[in-house]
Design a protein around this motif. Structure first.
Motif, mmCIF file in Angstrom:
data_model
loop_
_atom_site.group_PDB
_atom_site.id
_atom_site.type_symbol
_atom_site.label_atom_id
_atom_site.label_comp_id
_atom_site.label_asym_id
_atom_site.label_seq_id
_atom_site.Cartn_x
_atom_site.Cartn_y
_atom_site.Cartn_z
ATOM 1 N N PHE A 207 0.818 -1.217 0.000
ATOM 2 C CA PHE A 207 0.000 0.000 0.000
ATOM 3 C C PHE A 207 0.856 1.274 0.000
ATOM 4 O O PHE A 207 0.527 2.246 -0.681
ATOM 5 C CB PHE A 207 -0.951 -0.008 1.196
ATOM 6 C CG PHE A 207 -1.910 -1.159 1.186
ATOM 7 C CD1 PHE A 207 -2.896 -1.242 0.220
ATOM 8 C CD2 PHE A 207 -1.812 -2.184 2.126
ATOM 9 C CE1 PHE A 207 -3.787 -2.308 0.192
ATOM 10 C CE2 PHE A 207 -2.688 -3.260 2.111
ATOM 11 C CZ PHE A 207 -3.676 -3.316 1.141
ATOM 12 N N ASP A 208 1.949 1.257 0.742
ATOM 13 C CA ASP A 208 2.817 2.441 0.771
ATOM 14 C C ASP A 208 3.457 2.675 -0.595
ATOM 15 O O ASP A 208 3.602 3.820 -1.034
ATOM 16 C CB ASP A 208 3.899 2.285 1.844
ATOM 17 C CG ASP A 208 3.333 2.378 3.260
ATOM 18 O OD1 ASP A 208 2.238 2.967 3.411
ATOM 19 O OD2 ASP A 208 3.977 1.866 4.197
ATOM 20 N N SER B 130 -6.710 3.869 4.297
ATOM 21 C CA SER B 130 -7.564 3.159 5.254
ATOM 22 C C SER B 130 -7.038 1.758 5.554
ATOM 23 O O SER B 130 -7.237 1.231 6.655
ATOM 24 C CB SER B 130 -9.007 3.086 4.732
ATOM 25 O OG SER B 130 -9.078 2.341 3.535
ATOM 26 N N SER B 131 -6.333 1.163 4.590
ATOM 27 C CA SER B 131 -5.811 -0.193 4.780
ATOM 28 C C SER B 131 -4.689 -0.247 5.807
ATOM 29 O O SER B 131 -4.353 -1.320 6.315
ATOM 30 C CB SER B 131 -5.297 -0.757 3.446
ATOM 31 O OG SER B 131 -6.377 -0.916 2.544
ATOM 32 N N THR B 132 -4.110 0.898 6.092
ATOM 33 C CA THR B 132 -3.078 0.961 7.131
ATOM 34 C C THR B 132 -3.599 1.693 8.371
ATOM 35 O O THR B 132 -2.815 2.172 9.196
ATOM 36 C CB THR B 132 -1.823 1.673 6.588
ATOM 37 O OG1 THR B 132 -2.189 2.957 6.044
ATOM 38 C CG2 THR B 132 -1.165 0.846 5.495
ATOM 39 N N ASP C 179 -20.301 4.178 0.601
ATOM 40 C CA ASP C 179 -20.068 3.152 1.628
ATOM 41 C C ASP C 179 -18.737 3.379 2.343
ATOM 42 O O ASP C 179 -18.638 3.249 3.568
ATOM 43 C CB ASP C 179 -20.038 1.757 0.990
ATOM 44 C CG ASP C 179 -21.415 1.119 0.900
ATOM 45 O OD1 ASP C 179 -22.319 1.529 1.658
ATOM 46 O OD2 ASP C 179 -21.580 0.203 0.069
ATOM 47 N N TRP C 180 -17.700 3.725 1.556
ATOM 48 C CA TRP C 180 -16.379 3.913 2.147
ATOM 49 C C TRP C 180 -16.327 5.120 3.075
ATOM 50 O O TRP C 180 -15.655 5.080 4.114
ATOM 51 C CB TRP C 180 -15.319 4.049 1.046
ATOM 52 C CG TRP C 180 -14.813 2.716 0.590
ATOM 53 C CD1 TRP C 180 -15.092 2.061 -0.571
ATOM 54 C CD2 TRP C 180 -13.938 1.848 1.316
ATOM 55 N NE1 TRP C 180 -14.453 0.846 -0.616
ATOM 56 C CE2 TRP C 180 -13.737 0.695 0.540
ATOM 57 C CE3 TRP C 180 -13.303 1.940 2.554
ATOM 58 C CZ2 TRP C 180 -12.921 -0.362 0.950
ATOM 59 C CZ3 TRP C 180 -12.492 0.888 2.969
ATOM 60 C CH2 TRP C 180 -12.307 -0.250 2.171
ATOM 61 N N TRP D 63 -8.901 4.760 -4.578
ATOM 62 C CA TRP D 63 -7.769 3.908 -4.230
ATOM 63 C C TRP D 63 -6.746 4.613 -3.359
ATOM 64 O O TRP D 63 -6.057 3.958 -2.564
ATOM 65 C CB TRP D 63 -7.139 3.330 -5.494
ATOM 66 C CG TRP D 63 -7.909 2.138 -5.950
ATOM 67 C CD1 TRP D 63 -8.974 2.115 -6.804
ATOM 68 C CD2 TRP D 63 -7.732 0.795 -5.504
ATOM 69 N NE1 TRP D 63 -9.461 0.842 -6.935
ATOM 70 C CE2 TRP D 63 -8.715 0.010 -6.155
ATOM 71 C CE3 TRP D 63 -6.834 0.174 -4.643
ATOM 72 C CZ2 TRP D 63 -8.816 -1.361 -5.956
ATOM 73 C CZ3 TRP D 63 -6.937 -1.198 -4.449
ATOM 74 C CH2 TRP D 63 -7.912 -1.947 -5.092
ATOM 75 N N VAL D 64 -6.623 5.926 -3.495
ATOM 76 C CA VAL D 64 -5.766 6.650 -2.545
ATOM 77 C C VAL D 64 -6.342 6.482 -1.145
ATOM 78 O O VAL D 64 -5.617 6.166 -0.180
ATOM 79 C CB VAL D 64 -5.650 8.148 -2.901
ATOM 80 C CG1 VAL D 64 -4.778 8.862 -1.870
ATOM 81 C CG2 VAL D 64 -5.073 8.345 -4.302
#
Length: 449
Positions: free
Chosen positions: A313-314, A353-355, A391-392, A347-348
């Motif tokens: 992700f980074d 959010s994934s981290t 939703d996000w 996607w940014v």
């Protein structure tokens, strides 16, 4: 100011003594305008020439065959110059006038059906480029029928036939009729392989139709079947047009789609290399050096997607940000596909959010909603996609305990998804997910009470 004054003078009846002088001025202006249009048609990347043409206000009604002295042939030159610069609405009347004249034939009534087919195709392209797919379709069908009759000597330019068949397929695929479109594209491939009246094959045109066969197959989920068509498209486009000129932007599009087929099968490392090649190609532009920044952005996006799909992700984050910046510059005509921009903004936010960076992700998702609500280059809004981003936003809020604020976003997501995508198709599974997260949010609010 000169043109405003000119329009004012032309709108008033001229005195008999100055009428010949004014007619001469109009003819001189018309000649200059046609010369500029001819130069622009040959060098459409010349923004300075396009600006000069605009000064003449090249309106077909204003510059008719009367005092303006613009012939049908010269008018077609003006129309094609306008078409090259993306002024599709302004180009169309000139091109329609040319098509109508060619249908009448020459002074002996002989019709050059091949030339007529090119004009009919140009009119259809103007309509297609403004999203009027149903209106464009019959023009391309007429162009096919005309081109199949050949020129005044009966010689058939199969490449021209193939181009028109290709655009019939574009009209069909743009309305979701992928099976019917694929048959047109396959016919276009077969025609293009026969070449022009001298047997010369335009490999760029052939590659475009090969690409679109793959596109139709991939839209139906047949990525394994589509893959070899895209690879054939790459090989064809690398050979260039009949003059050997390579359209790197178009080549990049096919390289991109090979990568897409691989990424769909989970081969992200292999796919990333194709996407990086696509970026490098698209950055070189078309045969005139014009760069389609939207196309560059799409490939940058997919490099980021491959990295994020393996947990990087980074590493993916800067690729997505570069993709946003590129897409916001638009295509070769400056048109921005806001829906596509919104998908990259998603996607940014997803990388953040994934981290665990929900607060940082939140504004990116809100920007994505705002972008998607503006639609694609034709103004079509994919409400299902809007709903997914809504939703996000709700997810970011609920992840920090702001359930009351999140509820409104989940409710909006349900309402959006119920409207479906650009073809009105409702993804019931996605809609059910939104309903469930809304129920979960309401349950949390009940517990707080």
């Amino acid at each position: 100011m000169h043109q405003l004054f000119s329009a004012f003078v032309r709108a008033r009846p001229a005195a008999a003594e100055i009428a010949p002088v004014l007619a001469g001025v109009a003819r001189t202006q018309a000649g200059r305008m046609v010369g500029i249009a001819r130069e622009l048609a040959e060098h459409p990347n010349r923004a300075d020439v396009a600006a000069v043409l605009a000064v003449f206000v090249p309106d077909a009604d204003r510059w008719g065959q009367g005092d303006g002295g613009v012939s049908v042939a010269d008018g077609e030159t003006i129309g094609r110059a306008l078409l090259e610069t993306g002024a599709f609405a302004a180009a169309r009347p000139w091109l329609e006038r040319a098509a109508a004249a060619k249908q009448q034939g020459d002074e002996h009534g002989h019709v050059d059906s091949d030339s007529l087919g090119s004009s009919l195709r140009d009119v259809g392209f103007c309509l297609l480029s403004t999203g009027a797919f149903d209106a464009a379709h019959p023009w391309f069908e007429r162009a096919v029928a005309a081109a199949e009759q050949g020129d005044v000597h009966g010689r058939v330019d199969h490449n021209s036939v193939g181009r028109s068949l290709h655009f019939v397929g574009c009209c069909l695929s743009s309305t979701g009729a992928f099976d019917a479109a694929r048959l047109c594209f396959e016919r276009a491939v077969a025609a293009a392989e026969q070449g022009d009246v001298h047997g010369r094959v335009d490999h760029q045109s052939l590659g475009s139709s090969l690409h679109c066969v793959g596109y139709c197959l991939s839209c139906a989920g047949g990525f394994d079947a589509a893959h070899p068509w895209f690879e054939r498209a790459v090989a064809a486009k690398q050979q260039g047009d009949v003059h050997g000129r390579v359209d790197y932007e178009s080549l990049g599009s096919s390289l991109h789609c090979v990568g897409d087929c691989l990424s769909r099968r989970g081969a992200f490392e292999a796919a990333r290399l194709w996407f990086e090649r696509a970026v490098a190609a698209a950055e070189q532009g078309d045969v005139h050096g014009r760069v389609d920044h939207d196309s560059v952005g799409r490939s940058l996006h997919c490099v980021g997607y491959c990295l994020s799909s393996t947990g990087g992700f980074d590493a993916a984050h800067p690729w997505f940000e570069r993709a946003v910046a590129a897409k916001q510059q638009g295509d070769v005509h400056g048109r921005v596909d806001h829906d596509s921009v919104g998908r990259t903004l998603d996607w940014v936010g997803y990388c953040l959010s994934s981290t665990g960076g929900f607060d940082a992700a939140h504004p990116w998702f809100e920007r994505a909603v705002a972008a998607k609500q503006q639609g694609d280059v034709f103004g079509r809004v994919d409400q299902d996609s809007v709903g997914r981003t809504l939703d996000w936003v709700g997810y970011c809020l609920s992840s920090t305990g702001a359930f009351e604020a999140a509820r409104a976003w989940f409710e909006r997501a349900v309402a959006a998804k119920q409207q479906g995508d650009v073809f009105g198709r409702v993804d019931q599974d996605s809609l059910e997910i939104s309903r469930r997260v809304l129920e979960a949010c309401l349950a949390e609010l009940e517990r707080d009470r």
